[in-house]
Design a protein around this motif. Structure first.
Motif, mmCIF file in Angstrom:
data_model
loop_
_atom_site.group_PDB
_atom_site.id
_atom_site.type_symbol
_atom_site.label_atom_id
_atom_site.label_comp_id
_atom_site.label_asym_id
_atom_site.label_seq_id
_atom_site.Cartn_x
_atom_site.Cartn_y
_atom_site.Cartn_z
ATOM 1 N N ALA A 122 0.827 -1.205 0.000
ATOM 2 C CA ALA A 122 0.000 0.000 0.000
ATOM 3 C C ALA A 122 0.869 1.265 0.000
ATOM 4 O O ALA A 122 1.850 1.334 -0.737
ATOM 5 N N CYS A 123 0.529 2.218 0.855
ATOM 6 C CA CYS A 123 1.199 3.526 0.814
ATOM 7 C C CYS A 123 2.682 3.427 1.168
ATOM 8 O O CYS A 123 3.459 4.323 0.857
ATOM 9 N N GLU A 151 -0.261 4.255 -9.050
ATOM 10 C CA GLU A 151 -1.620 3.887 -8.615
ATOM 11 C C GLU A 151 -2.692 4.488 -9.512
ATOM 12 O O GLU A 151 -2.555 5.634 -9.982
ATOM 13 N N HIS A 264 4.454 10.479 3.080
ATOM 14 C CA HIS A 264 3.287 10.037 2.311
ATOM 15 C C HIS A 264 2.178 11.067 2.526
ATOM 16 O O HIS A 264 1.918 11.491 3.660
ATOM 17 N N MET A 266 -1.225 11.655 2.986
ATOM 18 C CA MET A 266 -2.536 11.025 3.235
ATOM 19 C C MET A 266 -3.548 12.043 3.751
ATOM 20 O O MET A 266 -4.745 11.875 3.560
ATOM 21 N N ASN A 294 -4.559 11.678 -2.093
ATOM 22 C CA ASN A 294 -3.725 10.564 -1.624
ATOM 23 C C ASN A 294 -3.524 9.593 -2.790
ATOM 24 O O ASN A 294 -4.488 9.005 -3.279
ATOM 25 N N SER A 296 -1.441 6.898 -2.594
ATOM 26 C CA SER A 296 -0.865 5.680 -2.013
ATOM 27 C C SER A 296 0.623 5.524 -2.379
ATOM 28 O O SER A 296 1.398 6.427 -2.113
ATOM 29 N N GLY A 325 0.465 3.141 5.765
ATOM 30 C CA GLY A 325 -0.746 2.789 5.019
ATOM 31 C C GLY A 325 -1.306 1.427 5.353
ATOM 32 O O GLY A 325 -1.009 0.848 6.410
#
Ligand code: UT7
Length: 337
Positions: A122-123, A151, A264, A266, A294, A296, A325
């Motif tokens: 994921a992130c 993504e 990141h 988010m 976001n 990711s 994440g």
């Protein structure tokens, strides 16, 4: 897990010699979202910092975004796809179930020599990817590699769920890493963590082996991303703060030594709260979620690329990349750029 040198300089360092990013041209504004669900530009801006996100057209896929970002990174590193020995694509929105997204990138870049795979964290996927390459380069097994975060999250977004659809966007970022023997510059330290007990906080459950396409879903929403926003929010701040402190301790660095925290993206409030707890001044915290949402695994390399292009990071600066994440997963890399 930590990739640390325990005071001994490794013979080789993994140095970022090229970086690039790419986002689809189509934009989706907060006002447009407010016509789709019960929300407002004011709510989204104050709660997340997001103003607009890039979204793919039907014919734009994850491998396409990844390839475009990679071409820029390769051009800057003055390398050709044929030179590459490894390609990692960090993604949770792969081109297909299999083969990997990386296979399509390899084909597009004519990177015949490379071995390639996708990384699902994921992130945190991009910082995990850098850490893997760091190991191979420091052990002398690899001369160069391409790490991509890419993504197309808007393809698994529930456009009727206001709690999640306002958050996500599409894009890709890539870096070329090369083996250098100057001993100082490069990835200095990496740390990675996971907590599978909290998998329900962020997920997209169909269609894997638990909910295969051949079986009717008990809840049709399982084909979309589902989030427990508050839980993620609290965990993210906690883990970012502890991970950054770990990095500074392990590398014997202070906040003064750090040029930039590239987190990141988010939620701007999460990044700002973590930065406040770390007593990081605003000018050392990069935020571009306002323009991307976001994305990711793509968010750290896109932010890193922008940071360099805007002149906020220069060669020789110490930069800390940190991500958090689904999984849950989190991790960081300390880089002397
Ligand atoms: O990279 C990791 C993935 N990212 C995440 O999982 C996101 C992490 N979490 C967050 O960023 C924040 O928790 C959110 C932005 C998702 C939500 O912000 P919040 O400040 O935590 O809001 P909340 O969930 O506590 O909801 C507050 C209120 C609720 O209404 P009531 O119960 O107080 O009447 C929600 O129903 O805001 C409502 N709400 C909205 N209102 C307008 C939730 N979403 C929206 C919306 N527009 N889009």
């Amino acid at each position: 897990m930590n990739n640390q040198t325990n005071g001994h300089l490794p013979a080789f360092r993994a140095v970022i010699t090229g970086h690039g990013s790419f986002a689809p041209t189509k934009l989706l504004t907060n006002d447009e979202l407010a016509e789709m669900v019960d929300t407002s530009d004011e709510w989204i801006t104050t709660r997340t910092g997001i103003k607009v996100r890039h979204i793919t057209e039907d014919n734009e896929s994850t491998a396409f975004l990844a390839t475009e970002a990679s071409k820029k990174a390769l051009a800057e590193a003055k390398l050709d796809g044929r030179d590459l020995e490894l390609i990692i694509v960090a993604t949770i929105t792969p081109e297909m179930v299999f083969p990997s997204t990386a296979s399509f990138v390899q084909r597009a870049l004519k990177a015949k020599k490379a071995w390639v795979f996708d990384l699902s964290a994921a992130c945190s996927g991009f910082v995990y990817g850098l850490s893997i390459v760091q190991q191979f380069i420091e052990s002398g097994r690899l001369n160069n590699a391409l790490v991509i975060g890419a993504e197309t999250l808007t393809k698994i977004t529930d456009w009727t769920d206001r709690a999640s659809c306002i958050l996500f966007g599409d894009g890709a970022g890539a870096v070329v890493l090369q083996r250098k023997e100057d001993g100082r510059r490069g990835i200095l330290y990496s740390t990675m963590h996971s907590d599978g007990n909290r998998w329900e906080a962020l997920n997209c459950q169909a269609y894997g082996s638990r909910y295969p396409v051949s079986r009717e879903l008990d809840d049709p929403k399982k084909i979309y991303m589902q989030i427990k926003g508050r839980e993620v929010y609290q965990q993210a701040i906690r883990r970012i703060v502890e991970t950054v402190k770990d990095c500074l301790d392990a590398c014997d660095l202070s906040i003064d030594d750090l040029k930039m925290l590239v987190s990141h993206q988010m939620n701007a409030r999460i990044i700002e709260s973590a930065a406040k707890r770390l007593e990081l001044p605003d000018e050392k915290v990069f935020i571009n979620i306002n323009e991307y949402g976001n994305t990711s695994a793509a968010s750290v390399p896109i932010a890193f690329d922008e940071c360099v292009r805007k002149g906020k990071i220069k060669r020789g600066d110490i930069v800390l990349l940190v991500a958090f994440g689904a999984g849950l997963t989190w991790g960081a890399n300390v880089i002397e750029f």
